[in-house]
Design a protein around this motif. Sequence first.
Motif, PDB file in Angstrom:
ATOM      1  N   ALA A 130     -29.083 -15.310 -10.281  1.00 36.52           N
ATOM      2  CA  ALA A 130     -29.936 -14.785  -9.436  1.00 36.52           C
ATOM      3  C   ALA A 130     -31.367 -15.207  -9.909  1.00 36.52           C
ATOM      4  O   ALA A 130     -32.278 -14.732  -8.526  1.00 36.52           O
ATOM      5  N   GLY A 131     -31.970 -14.533 -10.723  1.00 37.91           N
ATOM      6  CA  GLY A 131     -33.302 -14.842 -10.820  1.00 37.91           C
ATOM      7  C   GLY A 131     -33.960 -13.834 -10.749  1.00 37.91           C
ATOM      8  O   GLY A 131     -35.171 -14.445 -10.930  1.00 37.91           O
ATOM      9  N   LEU A 132     -33.641 -12.423 -10.876  1.00 40.65           N
ATOM     10  CA  LEU A 132     -33.702 -11.704 -11.121  1.00 40.65           C
ATOM     11  C   LEU A 132     -34.744 -11.080 -12.127  1.00 40.65           C
ATOM     12  O   LEU A 132     -33.537 -11.052 -13.517  1.00 40.65           O
ATOM     13  N   PRO A 133     -35.708 -10.474 -12.823  1.00 37.96           N
ATOM     14  CA  PRO A 133     -35.433  -9.573 -14.274  1.00 37.96           C
ATOM     15  C   PRO A 133     -34.540  -8.747 -14.401  1.00 37.96           C
ATOM     16  O   PRO A 133     -34.436  -8.239 -13.500  1.00 37.96           O
ATOM     17  N   VAL A 134     -34.251  -8.621 -15.551  1.00 43.55           N
ATOM     18  CA  VAL A 134     -33.440  -7.699 -16.335  1.00 43.55           C
ATOM     19  C   VAL A 134     -34.396  -6.335 -16.551  1.00 43.55           C
ATOM     20  O   VAL A 134     -35.311  -6.092 -16.930  1.00 43.55           O
ATOM     21  N   SER A 135     -34.347  -5.133 -15.917  1.00 35.86           N
ATOM     22  CA  SER A 135     -35.290  -3.643 -15.605  1.00 35.86           C
ATOM     23  C   SER A 135     -34.864  -2.546 -16.638  1.00 35.86           C
ATOM     24  O   SER A 135     -35.817  -2.413 -17.387  1.00 35.86           O
ATOM     25  N   ALA A 136     -33.240  -2.149 -16.872  1.00 37.88           N
ATOM     26  CA  ALA A 136     -32.896  -1.875 -17.702  1.00 37.88           C
ATOM     27  C   ALA A 136     -31.651  -1.645 -18.030  1.00 37.88           C
ATOM     28  O   ALA A 136     -30.905  -2.067 -17.113  1.00 37.88           O
ATOM     29  N   LEU A 137     -31.388  -1.082 -19.413  1.00 38.84           N
ATOM     30  CA  LEU A 137     -30.026  -1.272 -20.110  1.00 38.84           C
ATOM     31  C   LEU A 137     -29.603   0.480 -19.953  1.00 38.84           C
ATOM     32  O   LEU A 137     -30.210   0.646 -20.503  1.00 38.84           O
ATOM     33  N   SER A 138     -28.175   0.486 -19.040  1.00 41.17           N
ATOM     34  CA  SER A 138     -27.589   2.164 -19.669  1.00 41.17           C
ATOM     35  C   SER A 138     -26.666   2.331 -20.347  1.00 41.17           C
ATOM     36  O   SER A 138     -25.588   1.537 -19.952  1.00 41.17           O
ATOM     37  N   PHE A 139     -26.339   2.895 -20.383  1.00 40.19           N
ATOM     38  CA  PHE A 139     -25.500   3.661 -20.968  1.00 40.19           C
ATOM     39  C   PHE A 139     -25.195   5.199 -21.638  1.00 40.19           C
ATOM     40  O   PHE A 139     -25.591   5.628 -21.668  1.00 40.19           O
ATOM     41  N   GLY A 140     -23.410   5.851 -21.529  1.00 37.90           N
ATOM     42  CA  GLY A 140     -23.420   6.724 -21.907  1.00 37.90           C
ATOM     43  C   GLY A 140     -22.767   7.696 -20.495  1.00 37.90           C
ATOM     44  O   GLY A 140     -23.545   6.908 -18.988  1.00 37.90           O
ATOM     45  N   ALA A 141     -22.393   8.837 -20.257  1.00 34.27           N
ATOM     46  CA  ALA A 141     -22.018   9.690 -19.552  1.00 34.27           C
ATOM     47  C   ALA A 141     -23.565  10.403 -19.096  1.00 34.27           C
ATOM     48  O   ALA A 141     -23.539  10.973 -18.419  1.00 34.27           O
ATOM     49  N   GLU A 142     -24.056  10.520 -20.038  1.00 35.10           N
ATOM     50  CA  GLU A 142     -24.925  11.948 -20.082  1.00 35.10           C
ATOM     51  C   GLU A 142     -26.329  10.846 -18.654  1.00 35.10           C
ATOM     52  O   GLU A 142     -26.661   9.916 -18.709  1.00 35.10           O
ATOM     53  N   LEU A 143     -27.017  11.886 -18.502  1.00 31.51           N
ATOM     54  CA  LEU A 143     -28.070  11.472 -17.911  1.00 31.51           C
ATOM     55  C   LEU A 143     -29.219  11.100 -18.742  1.00 31.51           C
ATOM     56  O   LEU A 143     -30.736  10.409 -18.191  1.00 31.51           O
ATOM     57  N   LYS A 144     -29.508  12.030 -19.429  1.00 30.59           N
ATOM     58  CA  LYS A 144     -30.643  12.631 -20.619  1.00 30.59           C
ATOM     59  C   LYS A 144     -30.747  10.715 -21.453  1.00 30.59           C
ATOM     60  O   LYS A 144     -29.559  10.887 -21.710  1.00 30.59           O
ATOM     61  N   GLU A 145     -31.863  10.264 -21.571  1.00 26.79           N
ATOM     62  CA  GLU A 145     -31.428   9.719 -23.326  1.00 26.79           C
ATOM     63  C   GLU A 145     -30.691   8.334 -22.512  1.00 26.79           C
ATOM     64  O   GLU A 145     -29.694   8.444 -24.067  1.00 26.79           O
TER      65      GLU A 145
END
Length: 348
Positions: free
Chosen positions: A309-324
Amino acid sequence: MQVKTFTGATSQEVLARIKAEMGPEAVILGNRTYRKNGVVCHEITAGLERQAPGEAGAASGAPSGWGEWHKEWMQIKDQLFALMKPAIQLERLTPRQRVALEYLQREGVSDAVAVDLYKRLLADPGASVLECLCGMVPVKAWGPAQWGQRVHLLVGPFGFGKTSTGLRFALHLRKNEPEARIAFINADCLRGNGRLTLRHWAELSNFTYMEAPDRAGMEQALAAAKNARAVFVDVPGLARGQNLAQWRADMGLDMPETATHLVLSPFCDALQTQEFLRRYQSDGSGSLVWTKLDEAVSFGSIVNVACAAGLPVSALSFGAELKESLAPATEPLIWRLIFKRQIPGQAA
């Protein structure tokens, strides 16, 4: 033609077996990577022309166009081996580099990406594997310092966490700028569950919530949010045959100050991922967001997609909770995830 399928733990191992058993004249007819009992397997099908005695003199009976077709076939074969042959010369790498390259292929990094990494290591013998990988997987961490655009489109297939990612982005921005006014525009408002979740959390977090099923609704929503510090647009998943560029044009969202964030999970095979990249391709600023990392068993696709894609990675997400449950991407976080399977914020 003699055709045979070979399997092994790495593509280099399989190619070495093909060369040993069928010789350098073998032609690669197809390849695939799959999992069996949790182990990554590489499968390559090779073919070899076997000329029968006396067959050389029968060329006059060959079908029309055979000579030209055979010439093109040989050129394709030479190009394939020119591409694949360097990947089996692992003795040119240091032991540490060789172990890292073989690990990446077991994690699902494609042969093409592995060859690219191999060539980078040969071109700069003093470089480490991580130094070369950083040149292949760009990173641009989510946050107000890096992402100054006012409108952010959350795009990607259904079920990959677009809505949750938008809320996590907004909560992270609110944490850094407590007084910031944040608005959500739900363009995916025909789907009940996502709509209710987004509206519920927007109200709890004091985010402005609006719905825009069509271009007129989008124009009204953008006008109402003209004073917002950031506007997050939840884009519906696109069906086969649709594409993001056309959807943006239809909705009046082809403005230059817009950033597009493609939300993916590391579950899809190479063919499906390639289709998603084509479908959600967009001009201008953009990033990759990887979600559901706690549910994945390997992460080589993160490298494959970044290269494709040539796109940068901006974030990594994990778990079911929205916070932290969202970490702005950094190079150490990505490499710990890939090489140690360490989810951000968790012990290895």
